[in-house]
Scaffold this active site. Sequence first.
Site, mmCIF file in Angstrom:
data_model
loop_
_atom_site.group_PDB
_atom_site.id
_atom_site.type_symbol
_atom_site.label_atom_id
_atom_site.label_comp_id
_atom_site.label_asym_id
_atom_site.label_seq_id
_atom_site.Cartn_x
_atom_site.Cartn_y
_atom_site.Cartn_z
ATOM 1 N N LYS A 129 0.832 -1.202 0.000
ATOM 2 C CA LYS A 129 0.000 0.000 0.000
ATOM 3 C C LYS A 129 0.869 1.255 0.000
ATOM 4 O O LYS A 129 1.702 1.444 0.898
ATOM 5 C CB LYS A 129 -0.899 0.024 1.248
ATOM 6 C CG LYS A 129 -2.058 -0.948 1.165
ATOM 7 C CD LYS A 129 -2.808 -1.014 2.474
ATOM 8 C CE LYS A 129 -4.000 -0.106 2.517
ATOM 9 N NZ LYS A 129 -4.742 -0.246 3.799
HETATM 10 C C1 E4P Z 1 -8.200 -0.043 4.187
HETATM 11 O O1 E4P Z 1 -7.391 -0.315 3.330
HETATM 12 C C2 E4P Z 1 -8.280 1.274 4.822
HETATM 13 O O2 E4P Z 1 -7.070 1.594 5.433
HETATM 14 C C3 E4P Z 1 -9.437 1.324 5.797
HETATM 15 O O3 E4P Z 1 -10.594 0.830 5.158
HETATM 16 C C4 E4P Z 1 -9.699 2.702 6.370
HETATM 17 O O4 E4P Z 1 -10.872 2.705 7.131
HETATM 18 P P1 E4P Z 1 -11.272 3.867 8.154
HETATM 19 O O5 E4P Z 1 -11.570 5.096 7.356
HETATM 20 O O6 E4P Z 1 -12.462 3.361 8.880
HETATM 21 O O7 E4P Z 1 -10.076 4.091 9.042
#
Ligand code: E4P
Length: 294
Positions: free
Chosen positions: A113
């Site tokens: 990521k």
């Molecule tokens: C996943 O890849 C993301 O980091 C995650 O869905 C973020 O979610 P949030 O906005 O609830 O922290």
Amino acid sequence: MPANRPKTKILVDGGDPDETLRIKKLIGFVDGQTTNPSLIAKNPEVQQLLASGYRLTTEEQTAEYKKIVQKISPLVGDAGVSIEVYADLDTTAEQMLAQGQEMFSWIPNAYIKYPCTHEGLRAAHVSVERGIRVNMTLCFSQDQAAAVYAATRGTKEPVYVSPFIGRLDDRGDNGMDVVKNILKMYQAGDHHVHVLAASIRHLEHLLCSFALNVELATVPGKVLEKWATQGSRLPDGSFVYQAIDPQGQALKPIEYKELDLNAPWESFDLHHELTRKGIQQFVADYESTLRKSA
Ligand code: E4P
């Protein structure tokens, strides 16, 4: 295979292998997993260390992250495990790439990521040339998704882009519109980028992702538990998404933009305030686990 398995691949959005296993037993499958620095900081073992007053060195943090994803890796299907590099607002593409290269060697099914920033996209561009699978995170706009498409053209492996629905909803914008707009824009493309609906807060987000035929959705354990207890239902043709906030106020629509996917990736407007805030939050959560250097 469970009768109600959606076409959308389901990933667990978390940082706890025990939770992944529990969800897998509950719904019968887990296609993949996404992690991020905030979720790793919430891992029960990490939390236990912090509660005892212990703070990690950066090397220990990395070792914890590696241990966690190595436990999750064999539990999931072909959507893999997304591992996020450490990036603050000044981290260069080269610094991200060095981490990405290392993290990619941790498990056979890793996706790395990188944030949807100029440096994150530069890192992604080189990563896909080197065969490193990527998941472009903190995506809040169609422009950012167009840049992801353009920067990773020619990749042999699918690239993921993660539009954050809930965080857009939090500020009154209809996050689901960004997902819808990206899917529409990508219809003109070669389908090398798969949309991974992220920041899912409730069942309606999940059901709408299914209804839109999003390729993948990453979902907190609690939402998946609710989905299972309600019979793992899938939306039928009559499903209508209610674009409202928890107070019942209508969310502001986000208009579709005509963008040329063949344009150079640097030509798209990459700025989004929520990307900036998201990076700062991830840095803060990561640093909360660390020993202060003398
Ligand atoms: C996943 O890849 C993301 O980091 C995650 O869905 C973020 O979610 P949030 O906005 O609830 O922290």
